[in-house]
Write a protein that holds these residues in place. Sequence first.
Motif, PDB file in Angstrom:
ATOM      1  N   ARG A   1       0.829  -1.201   0.000  1.00 25.46           N
ATOM      2  CA  ARG A   1       0.000   0.000   0.000  1.00 25.46           C
ATOM      3  C   ARG A   1       0.870   1.261   0.000  1.00 25.46           C
ATOM      4  NH1 ARG A   1      -3.994   3.024  -1.746  1.00 25.46           N
ATOM      5  NH2 ARG A   1      -5.004   4.294  -0.163  1.00 25.46           N
ATOM      6  N   LEU A   2       1.968   1.237   0.754  1.00 25.24           N
ATOM      7  CA  LEU A   2       2.875   2.383   0.763  1.00 25.24           C
ATOM      8  C   LEU A   2       3.456   2.633  -0.620  1.00 25.24           C
ATOM      9  CD1 LEU A   2       4.720   2.030   4.163  1.00 25.24           C
ATOM     10  CD2 LEU A   2       3.657   4.116   3.309  1.00 25.24           C
ATOM     11  N   ASP A   3       3.799   1.545  -1.309  1.00 21.23           N
ATOM     12  CA  ASP A   3       4.304   1.689  -2.670  1.00 21.23           C
ATOM     13  C   ASP A   3       3.263   2.360  -3.561  1.00 21.23           C
ATOM     14  OD1 ASP A   3       6.678   0.497  -1.978  1.00 21.23           O
ATOM     15  OD2 ASP A   3       6.126  -1.492  -2.726  1.00 21.23           O
ATOM     16  N   LYS A   4       2.009   1.956  -3.403  1.00 16.37           N
ATOM     17  CA  LYS A   4       0.940   2.538  -4.217  1.00 16.37           C
ATOM     18  C   LYS A   4       0.755   4.020  -3.879  1.00 16.37           C
ATOM     19  CE  LYS A   4      -0.614  -0.567  -7.030  1.00 16.37           C
ATOM     20  NZ  LYS A   4       0.682  -1.242  -7.033  1.00 16.37           N
ATOM     21  N   ILE A   5       0.784   4.363  -2.581  1.00 15.05           N
ATOM     22  CA  ILE A   5       0.612   5.765  -2.176  1.00 15.05           C
ATOM     23  C   ILE A   5       1.752   6.607  -2.731  1.00 15.05           C
ATOM     24  CG2 ILE A   5       0.664   7.344  -0.201  1.00 15.05           C
ATOM     25  CD1 ILE A   5      -0.888   5.204   1.374  1.00 15.05           C
ATOM     26  N   ASN A   6       2.985   6.161  -2.511  1.00  8.88           N
ATOM     27  CA  ASN A   6       4.128   6.944  -2.985  1.00  8.88           C
ATOM     28  C   ASN A   6       4.235   6.959  -4.500  1.00  8.88           C
ATOM     29  OD1 ASN A   6       5.246   8.125  -0.696  1.00  8.88           O
ATOM     30  ND2 ASN A   6       6.355   6.278  -0.129  1.00  8.88           N
ATOM     31  N   GLY A   7       3.670   5.932  -5.146  1.00 11.13           N
ATOM     32  CA  GLY A   7       3.635   5.934  -6.602  1.00 11.13           C
ATOM     33  C   GLY A   7       2.746   7.025  -7.169  1.00 11.13           C
ATOM     34  N   GLU A   8       1.847   7.546  -6.338  1.00 15.08           N
ATOM     35  CA  GLU A   8       0.933   8.599  -6.770  1.00 15.08           C
ATOM     36  C   GLU A   8       1.396   9.981  -6.322  1.00 15.08           C
ATOM     37  OE1 GLU A   8      -3.133   7.812  -5.793  1.00 15.08           O
ATOM     38  OE2 GLU A   8      -2.943   5.667  -6.158  1.00 15.08           O
ATOM     39  N   LEU A   9       2.504  10.037  -5.575  1.00 13.80           N
ATOM     40  CA  LEU A   9       2.935  11.298  -4.986  1.00 13.80           C
ATOM     41  C   LEU A   9       4.229  11.791  -5.602  1.00 13.80           C
ATOM     42  CD1 LEU A   9       2.281  10.610  -1.191  1.00 13.80           C
ATOM     43  CD2 LEU A   9       0.778  11.720  -2.837  1.00 13.80           C
ATOM     44  N   PHE A  10       4.331  13.124  -5.701  1.00 15.76           N
ATOM     45  CA  PHE A  10       5.568  13.751  -6.135  1.00 15.76           C
ATOM     46  C   PHE A  10       6.499  13.908  -4.932  1.00 15.76           C
ATOM     47  CE2 PHE A  10       8.015  17.432  -7.889  1.00 15.76           C
ATOM     48  CZ  PHE A  10       8.542  16.757  -8.961  1.00 15.76           C
ATOM     49  N   ALA A  11       5.957  14.355  -3.801  1.00 14.69           N
ATOM     50  CA  ALA A  11       6.692  14.419  -2.535  1.00 14.69           C
ATOM     51  C   ALA A  11       6.274  13.199  -1.719  1.00 14.69           C
ATOM     52  CB  ALA A  11       6.370  15.709  -1.794  1.00 14.69           C
ATOM     53  N   LYS A  12       7.190  12.257  -1.540  1.00 17.57           N
ATOM     54  CA  LYS A  12       6.856  10.966  -0.937  1.00 17.57           C
ATOM     55  C   LYS A  12       6.609  11.101   0.563  1.00 17.57           C
ATOM     56  CE  LYS A  12       7.934   9.384  -5.007  1.00 17.57           C
ATOM     57  NZ  LYS A  12       6.876   9.187  -6.007  1.00 17.57           N
ATOM     58  N   VAL A  13       5.799  10.172   1.096  1.00 15.11           N
ATOM     59  CA  VAL A  13       5.548  10.140   2.542  1.00 15.11           C
ATOM     60  C   VAL A  13       6.573   9.225   3.196  1.00 15.11           C
ATOM     61  CG1 VAL A  13       3.086  10.538   2.230  1.00 15.11           C
ATOM     62  CG2 VAL A  13       3.927   8.192   2.422  1.00 15.11           C
ATOM     63  N   GLU A  14       6.836   9.482   4.478  1.00 10.98           N
ATOM     64  CA  GLU A  14       7.730   8.624   5.249  1.00 10.98           C
ATOM     65  C   GLU A  14       7.072   7.264   5.435  1.00 10.98           C
ATOM     66  OE1 GLU A  14       9.900   8.453   9.650  1.00 10.98           O
ATOM     67  OE2 GLU A  14       8.713  10.207   9.049  1.00 10.98           O
ATOM     68  N   ARG A  15       7.825   6.207   5.242  1.00 13.01           N
ATOM     69  CA  ARG A  15       7.240   4.869   5.258  1.00 13.01           C
ATOM     70  C   ARG A  15       6.896   4.408   6.674  1.00 13.01           C
ATOM     71  NH1 ARG A  15       7.708   2.466   0.255  1.00 13.01           N
ATOM     72  NH2 ARG A  15       7.191   0.432   1.138  1.00 13.01           N
ATOM     73  N   ASP A  16       7.823   4.525   7.618  1.00 15.50           N
ATOM     74  CA  ASP A  16       7.580   4.020   8.969  1.00 15.50           C
ATOM     75  C   ASP A  16       6.614   4.926   9.719  1.00 15.50           C
ATOM     76  OD1 ASP A  16       9.232   1.877   8.579  1.00 15.50           O
ATOM     77  OD2 ASP A  16      10.986   2.824   9.489  1.00 15.50           O
ATOM     78  N   GLY A  17       5.501   4.370  10.144  1.00 17.57           N
ATOM     79  CA  GLY A  17       4.545   5.114  10.954  1.00 17.57           C
ATOM     80  C   GLY A  17       3.416   5.764  10.186  1.00 17.57           C
ATOM     81  N   HIS A  18       3.443   5.678   8.848  1.00 16.26           N
ATOM     82  CA  HIS A  18       2.380   6.317   8.063  1.00 16.26           C
ATOM     83  C   HIS A  18       1.065   5.553   8.239  1.00 16.26           C
ATOM     84  CE1 HIS A  18       0.912   9.049   5.002  1.00 16.26           C
ATOM     85  NE2 HIS A  18       0.316   8.033   4.399  1.00 16.26           N
ATOM     86  N   ILE A  19      -0.012   6.289   8.497  1.00 15.06           N
ATOM     87  CA  ILE A  19      -1.343   5.698   8.656  1.00 15.06           C
ATOM     88  C   ILE A  19      -2.179   6.065   7.441  1.00 15.06           C
ATOM     89  CG2 ILE A  19      -3.469   5.771  10.038  1.00 15.06           C
ATOM     90  CD1 ILE A  19      -1.742   6.052  12.510  1.00 15.06           C
ATOM     91  N   ASP A  20      -2.896   5.090   6.915  1.00  9.33           N
ATOM     92  CA  ASP A  20      -3.627   5.283   5.662  1.00  9.33           C
ATOM     93  C   ASP A  20      -4.894   6.102   5.900  1.00  9.33           C
ATOM     94  OD1 ASP A  20      -4.550   5.159   3.122  1.00  9.33           O
ATOM     95  OD2 ASP A  20      -4.618   2.979   2.979  1.00  9.33           O
ATOM     96  N   THR A  21      -4.878   7.340   5.434  1.00 10.22           N
ATOM     97  CA  THR A  21      -6.049   8.219   5.548  1.00 10.22           C
ATOM     98  C   THR A  21      -6.522   8.656   4.158  1.00 10.22           C
ATOM     99  OG1 THR A  21      -4.524  10.076   5.904  1.00 10.22           O
ATOM    100  CG2 THR A  21      -5.495   9.063   7.855  1.00 10.22           C
TER     101      THR A  21
END
Length: 767
Positions: A641-661
């Motif tokens: 899921r993190l890969d999918k989220i960051n695949g849609e973002l130009f500025a990536k989110v931090e992987r550890d601790g990210h909660i899916d909102t």
Amino acid sequence: MILKNTFFLSLFFLLFGTLFGEAQTTNSHNEILNLVPSPKEVTKPKGYFKLSGPILVHADQSELKPLAEILVNYVNHISDSDLKLGTGSDNSSKIFLRINKKLNENTHTIRIGRKIEVEGQNYEAVANAIASLVQLVRVSKGGSVIPRVSITDSPNSDFRSVMLDLARFWHPIETIKETIDLLWLYKIKYLSLHLTDNKRFTFPLEKFSKVNKTNSDGSREFYIKEELKDLVEYAKDRGVTVIPEIEVPGHSGILWSTYPEVFGSVDEQTNEAKPLYVVNMAKESTYTAMNEIINEVAEVFYTSPYIHVGGDEVYLENLKKVPEYDEYTLKHNLKEAANGDANELFCHFINRMNHMVKATGKKTIIWEGFHGTGSKHVTVDKDIMIIVWNTTYNHPQNLLDNGYKIVNSTWVPWYMVGAMNFAPTIRKAYDWNLKKWSHWNDSIEDIEVDSDEGIMGGQISFWEQNHFKVIPVLRKRVPVLAAHLWNGHIDTNYNNFLKTLENTDQLYSSLFNPVKTKVSGLANEEDQRFTEKITIKFESKEKVDFKWHYSDSWNLPKMREAKSYKDSIELKESGVLTVQAFTSSGAPLGHPQQEYFQKIEPAYSYEVFSPIPKEGWESVPDFSGLNVVREGVTGFMSSNRLDKINGELFAKVERDGHIDTRFYGLYNPYAVRLKGQIYIPENENYTLRLTTDDGLCNIFIDDNLVAKGSELSKVAEDFQIKLSKGKHTVKIEYYYRKIQNQLNVKYKTDKMKDFLPFEKLVAPLKN
């Protein structure tokens, strides 16, 4: 007596007109015809043109043959009709298409009686008429018909545009063609393509080919000229024109870093590119090379009357340090620039670019990026058209007062930012008018200029978007822009407009997304989440063959080589489903359709609240006063899921601790409440580390507020709490204010050295 006779005479003519089909003229176009945009002049006699039996479509001019073919294909596809192309001067043809240069500029007429006659002042006008004609088709069990009607129509604004950002994320040609189809249906004249930026140059350069990058797997990050030329012709056939944008002097890192000896400046000690952040506007080689690029671009995009050369967000400080700066500014009598005000050099650069563009026979477009009219001694050329988006570089009223032609591409509602989940609502789009600018930042006041004179039109600017978000975001926003720009206003109330929009959107699906996907086993139908497995079935109104592909990647597969659908499909893992319909002869119907299905291990129940008011969100609000727009179950964050989220973002989110909102199909700022349970292995002191980006969060454990966020920027906040062994309820209330949806929560005990994701404490949610 006279009054009584007048009454009966009026009644007689009313009945006579009704019985014998007297024409009725009306201003309530949408209520009668359900067209988007609604036509200006309509006369509607009684009756219908029946689409039964063979009907020949004849193009009076050979150049209209592509439109005749489009009409035949689309009408036959959505109805049970049998349209065929007429040949020669066949007088038995029932539908006639012709160019009539005597009509007013960009005007088209449609006359539907015993035959159908479509005329346009030019090719584009006929294409607009065909879009209306296809929208007019009515399909029922009794047979397909078109209402008998006479329409005379033309647009208020010539510049009706949608921009796609091809430089941040790769877009298949197929997606761009589907966008062109959408623009044709709603009579949007231009597709603007942002072809270049700091990291990617998607236009294929012959002389400076190193900017055209290839990935490790051999895939290209640039288009070849044959693809772009095919795209230009595909658009041309549909009356749509493709405008190219080559972004300079800013957003040009790939030029000055790859060829610093030409576009930048070389550090003599390291022999590497100096970080200029703009092309070197004080170097003659830059202008020579840009002239070559402009000519290459003009040749490929030959149908476009414009070339967009960028001009926004220009950083000038490092430019003043290049060795050529003093000599160039003195040579060109740039006195302010020579004294340290490089803005004058920037304005000089814009004008030189304008001269290059005009030498190709085209006009120049730039973004709002200069102040006033330029500098004290260099005025930016008045024949350049300015797209006003931010209003902080230049006020639209100032530009109009100084004689510039401008385009409205205001943040709200016409800026879409895929990487930030930002896409203003349909309601905001409906409430807009051509004179109005609104910023995403509430501290910047709304602007409404005195008059729309000098405003050439409007543009949806879609930035940092992945290809799979283009149509889902645009398909119900493009028609609102079209409705405004065609008539200057939307001539029906919001609810009526939505009903009409629903009809045309269904038509869009029939033409271009004809596969209906039925899914069983979803935990949340709106979010396309499941816990164990889902079963997929494909349906279509026509007898077609389906081809499908399922993988972890959004990359568009070659659908002719995909699996043939025979029976229902069972899926047990997260992935992207791609499906396309084909005729029995193997011809594709519409475009590939893609959906992402997410397998989750349930972690929280959730509620989403929207909309967020503009004022009073300096702290997490009382959720009880907000509207719930969606609720359901969401899952633990996973690597996939993190890969999918960051695949849609130009500025990536931090992987550890990210909660899916993030929730499928929901855009713009909203608030979220998550509820679940945590398990504490032993009595211990805990530190909760909370980080948001442009938002705030409160965390409750056993209904006690244990973490109250106060940092609206990306600053970590630590909260100490003592927790006892066993299960505890947890409630997370979070919102983001603008365009950064990022919630990160970690924990650490006194015995631990490093923080871990908070979700390691969360117990799976029981059904």
